[in-house]
Design a protein around this motif. Structure first.
Motif, short mmCIF file in Angstrom:
data_model
loop_
_atom_site.label_atom_id
_atom_site.label_comp_id
_atom_site.label_asym_id
_atom_site.label_seq_id
_atom_site.Cartn_x
_atom_site.Cartn_y
_atom_site.Cartn_z
N ILE A 14 -14.89 0.77 -9.38
CA ILE A 14 -13.54 0.25 -9.72
C ILE A 14 -13.72 -1.23 -9.64
CG2 ILE A 14 -11.03 -0.13 -9.47
CD1 ILE A 14 -11.07 2.95 -8.56
N PRO A 15 -13.39 -2.17 -10.50
CA PRO A 15 -13.62 -3.88 -10.49
C PRO A 15 -12.72 -4.18 -9.39
CG PRO A 15 -13.44 -3.00 -12.79
CD PRO A 15 -13.01 -1.80 -11.80
N VAL A 29 -7.64 0.01 -4.39
CA VAL A 29 -7.69 1.21 -4.86
C VAL A 29 -6.32 1.65 -5.16
CG1 VAL A 29 -8.38 3.49 -4.23
CG2 VAL A 29 -9.85 1.91 -3.83
N THR A 30 -5.38 1.30 -4.11
CA THR A 30 -4.13 1.87 -4.26
C THR A 30 -3.22 1.37 -5.48
OG1 THR A 30 -3.83 2.05 -1.90
CG2 THR A 30 -1.65 2.17 -2.90
N MET A 31 -3.44 -0.18 -5.64
CA MET A 31 -2.96 -0.75 -6.52
C MET A 31 -3.31 -0.13 -7.97
SD MET A 31 -3.08 -4.80 -7.56
CE MET A 31 -2.76 -5.03 -5.83
N TYR A 32 -4.88 0.14 -8.11
CA TYR A 32 -5.22 0.71 -9.17
C TYR A 32 -4.61 2.00 -9.42
CZ TYR A 32 -8.78 3.11 -12.24
OH TYR A 32 -9.31 3.79 -13.08
N ALA A 33 -4.71 2.77 -8.42
CA ALA A 33 -4.09 4.16 -8.60
C ALA A 33 -2.67 4.22 -9.19
CB ALA A 33 -4.20 4.69 -7.18
N GLY A 38 0.50 6.31 -11.33
CA GLY A 38 1.77 6.32 -10.80
C GLY A 38 1.47 6.65 -9.35
N THR A 39 0.86 7.36 -8.70
CA THR A 39 0.83 7.35 -7.38
C THR A 39 -0.74 7.74 -6.92
OG1 THR A 39 0.88 9.94 -7.28
CG2 THR A 39 3.04 8.62 -7.28
N LEU A 40 -0.94 7.31 -5.69
CA LEU A 40 -2.18 7.39 -4.88
C LEU A 40 -2.74 8.90 -4.86
CD1 LEU A 40 -4.75 6.22 -3.80
CD2 LEU A 40 -3.46 6.44 -1.48
N ALA A 41 -1.69 10.12 -4.67
CA ALA A 41 -2.06 11.28 -4.55
C ALA A 41 -2.53 11.87 -5.95
CB ALA A 41 -0.99 12.08 -3.98
N ILE A 223 2.23 -4.26 -1.65
CA ILE A 223 0.83 -4.26 -1.93
C ILE A 223 0.39 -5.11 -3.10
CG2 ILE A 223 0.40 -2.06 -0.81
CD1 ILE A 223 -0.18 -1.00 -3.46
N HIS A 224 1.45 -5.60 -3.86
CA HIS A 224 0.98 -6.16 -5.03
C HIS A 224 1.25 -7.74 -4.75
CE1 HIS A 224 0.45 -2.72 -7.15
NE2 HIS A 224 1.80 -2.07 -6.64
#
Length: 321
Positions: A14-15, A29-33, A38-41, A223-224
């Motif tokens: 992931i870039p 990773v969380t931001m991308y997910a 919609g959610t990390l899970a 986080i953003h």
């Protein structure tokens, strides 16, 4: 089985998700997910499914021997083309032409109440709507740097300065278009549309749902980055009970079924005319029907037929003629 090492290898692709040493930045990773899934899970579940599918496909490719003759046969099969002319009947269009008196709808409902109720249950989310708000936001990202605390303080100060402009009377949409770092909403004046609880990251959601319409939040950190949020409109939760929805559902179902019956009847008349010696083109023109002539077709795994949509059954039938 998908190993943790395989998951980490994918995350590094992931870039921006990994530094030069290969260490994974969980915030990225969380931001991308959340942006893509919609959610990390949900992202993690989808990732493991995809990786498992790739491993299975690779195992099949590596373990199955295919002869040259079989390869040629498959290539010839896939390269075969057919030219068609077709006439289609859209039940939805025919349904829209139908009008029914209330007495007809009541009669349909009396005979089909269980079916109408099943339709209501299957579409429960349309009638049981959670609380939603429409909000705008301005995102100030935290710049990268060696001094994380100073970078965070700088971004917060910029958010506070933007809030001062808003409270002084400047238009929120104009300031968002100028300052916001969110490409998805920036060009819309920061407008995020309507969303329920559970859609946004929690600090953002808590702040947005706590605001009265028209109120602007203090800077909110996620986080953003740092956000300024203005809630535009509130839609309270509502449940449309079956008793209130049943008549409308019955009318809709009656229209749909009448449209499908009209489509089958029109197609049957065309088939009869062809059976009596007319060509498809002549029979269609006699009834002022539009004749479709797509480019030559090939077999496609997705079943797409240009102009007709997706139908593996129709594609199989075409190549069987």
């Amino acid at each position: 089985l998908v190993t943790e090492a395989e998951v980490r290898d994918y995350l590094r692709s992931i870039p921006g998700a990994a530094d030069e040493s290969g260490r994974i930045d969980q915030d990225v990773v969380t931001m991308y997910a959340e942006r893509e899934y919609g959610t990390l899970a949900r992202f993690e579940a989808s990732l493991r499914d995809d990786l498992l599918s790739q491993k299975a496909s690779r195992l099949v490719r590596e373990s199955v021997a295919v002869s040259d003759a079989e390869v040629r046969q498959v290539l010839e099969y896939r390269q075969e083309e057919v030219e068609i002319a077709y006439v289609s009947f859209d039940p939805a269009t025919l349904a829209a032409e139908q009008e029914f008196e209330d007495a007809e709808v009541d009669a349909f409902l009396a005979e089909n109440d269980e079916r109408v109720r099943a339709n209501y249950d299957a579409r429960e989310s349309e009638f049981d709507q959670p609380e939603q708000i429409r909000a705008r936001h301005i995102l100030i990202r935290i710049p990268s740097g060696d001094d994380a605390e100073a970078s965070d303080a700088l971004a917060k100060t910029q958010a506070e300065e933007a809030r001062a402009r808003l409270t002084a009377g400047e238009d929120f949409a104009t300031v968002a278009e100028e300052l916001s770092a969110d490409p998805g909403s920036k060009t819309r004046g920061g407008d995020l549309g309507f969303f329920p609880r559970g859609r946004m990251v929690k600090p953002f959601e808590d702040a947005a749902f706590a605001l009265a319409p028209g109120e602007i939040s203090e800077p909110v950190k996620t986080i953003h980055g740092w956000h300024l949020i203005r809630t535009e409109e509130l839609r309270p939760a509502k449940l449309i009970p079956y008793a209130d929805a049943r008549a409308g559902l019955a009318r809709e179902m009656l229209q749909e079924e009448t449209g499908e019956a009209a489509a089958r009847e029109a197609a049957g008349k065309l088939v009869t005319a062809i059976g009596e010696g007319q060509s498809l083109v002549d029979a269609a023109r006699a009834r002022d029907l539009v004749i479709g002539r797509p480019d030559p077709l090939r077999r496609r795994d997705d079943g797409v037929i240009p102009g007709l949509g997706v139908s593996r059954e129709a594609l199989t039938a075409i190549f069987g003629l």
